[in-house]
Motif scaffolding. Structure first.
Motif, PDB file in Angstrom:
ATOM      1  N   GLU A   1       0.816  -1.215   0.000  1.00  0.00           N
ATOM      2  CA  GLU A   1       0.000   0.000   0.000  1.00  0.00           C
ATOM      3  C   GLU A   1       0.851   1.267   0.000  1.00  0.00           C
ATOM      4  O   GLU A   1       0.340   2.366  -0.020  1.00  0.00           O
ATOM      5  N   GLY A   2       2.160   1.135   0.089  1.00  0.00           N
ATOM      6  CA  GLY A   2       3.022   2.301   0.108  1.00  0.00           C
ATOM      7  C   GLY A   2       3.404   2.766   1.508  1.00  0.00           C
ATOM      8  O   GLY A   2       4.034   3.787   1.663  1.00  0.00           O
ATOM      9  N   TRP A   3       2.997   2.039   2.527  1.00  0.00           N
ATOM     10  CA  TRP A   3       3.345   2.391   3.892  1.00  0.00           C
ATOM     11  C   TRP A   3       4.759   1.934   4.203  1.00  0.00           C
ATOM     12  O   TRP A   3       5.231   0.940   3.691  1.00  0.00           O
ATOM     13  N   ILE A   4       5.430   2.685   5.080  1.00  0.00           N
ATOM     14  CA  ILE A   4       6.771   2.310   5.530  1.00  0.00           C
ATOM     15  C   ILE A   4       6.740   2.163   7.039  1.00  0.00           C
ATOM     16  O   ILE A   4       6.277   3.057   7.752  1.00  0.00           O
ATOM     17  N   LEU A   5       7.247   1.040   7.521  1.00  0.00           N
ATOM     18  CA  LEU A   5       7.336   0.800   8.958  1.00  0.00           C
ATOM     19  C   LEU A   5       8.660   1.362   9.461  1.00  0.00           C
ATOM     20  O   LEU A   5       9.722   1.018   8.956  1.00  0.00           O
ATOM     21  N   ILE A   6       8.591   2.246  10.447  1.00  0.00           N
ATOM     22  CA  ILE A   6       9.795   2.790  11.082  1.00  0.00           C
ATOM     23  C   ILE A   6       9.873   2.177  12.472  1.00  0.00           C
ATOM     24  O   ILE A   6       9.061   2.480  13.332  1.00  0.00           O
ATOM     25  N   ASP A   7      10.833   1.318  12.663  1.00  0.00           N
ATOM     26  CA  ASP A   7      10.966   0.602  13.924  1.00  0.00           C
ATOM     27  C   ASP A   7      11.895   1.372  14.860  1.00  0.00           C
ATOM     28  O   ASP A   7      13.044   1.003  15.077  1.00  0.00           O
ATOM     29  N   ARG A   8      11.390   2.491  15.382  1.00  0.00           N
ATOM     30  CA  ARG A   8      12.152   3.344  16.301  1.00  0.00           C
ATOM     31  C   ARG A   8      11.242   3.749  17.451  1.00  0.00           C
ATOM     32  O   ARG A   8      10.020   3.721  17.338  1.00  0.00           O
ATOM     33  N   SER A   9      11.851   4.174  18.547  1.00  0.00           N
ATOM     34  CA  SER A   9      11.083   4.693  19.677  1.00  0.00           C
ATOM     35  C   SER A   9      10.398   5.990  19.248  1.00  0.00           C
ATOM     36  O   SER A   9      10.965   6.791  18.510  1.00  0.00           O
ATOM     37  N   GLY A  10       9.202   6.193  19.746  1.00  0.00           N
ATOM     38  CA  GLY A  10       8.471   7.411  19.403  1.00  0.00           C
ATOM     39  C   GLY A  10       8.764   8.582  20.327  1.00  0.00           C
ATOM     40  O   GLY A  10       8.204   9.663  20.150  1.00  0.00           O
ATOM     41  N   LYS A  11       9.643   8.385  21.305  1.00  0.00           N
ATOM     42  CA  LYS A  11       9.890   9.410  22.321  1.00  0.00           C
ATOM     43  C   LYS A  11      10.268  10.762  21.726  1.00  0.00           C
ATOM     44  O   LYS A  11       9.778  11.800  22.171  1.00  0.00           O
TER      45      LYS A  11
END
Length: 111
Positions: free
Chosen positions: A5-15
């Motif tokens: 779908e064009g989404w990218i997963l960013i596997d980082r803390s959201g802090k």
């Protein structure tokens, strides 16, 4: 990881992600007061390859290292009983008296 779908997963803390987004929007952000958080933000800025924010964080950390350290307590050297009584009368906190006897001990500075 890119999805169909064009989404990218960013596997980082959201802090610090809000700070990262604000920097990308505005070109500047106030840095945290806490140097641990500045170091964390630096890691995030490096991850996202935001060199201007990385440089700002590095400069803030360097400035903090150069600042003189403010002692959290001071130990006064009392040389007379009058000074001792004056010190005790000025405080409501407990007082610890450490006695140093250098007059009779010629070995006090040997290992």
């Amino acid at each position: 990881m890119e999805r169909k779908e064009g989404w990218i997963l960013i596997d980082r803390s959201g802090k610090h992600f809000g700070t990262i987004l604000n920097f990308l929007r505005d070109g500047s952000v106030p840095l945290p007061e806490n140097m641990k958080e500045v170091a964390e933000l630096l890691a995030e800025a490096k991850y996202y390859c935001i060199s201007e924010l990385s440089e700002s964080c590095e400069q803030a950390l360097l400035r903090k290292q150069r600042e003189p350290v403010e002692p959290i307590c001071r130990v006064p050297l009392i040389t007379s009983q009058k000074e001792e009584q004056l010190l005790i009368s000025k405080t409501i906190k407990p007082v610890v008296k450490l006695l140093i006897n250098r007059h009779n001990n010629k070995y006090s500075y040997t290992k």
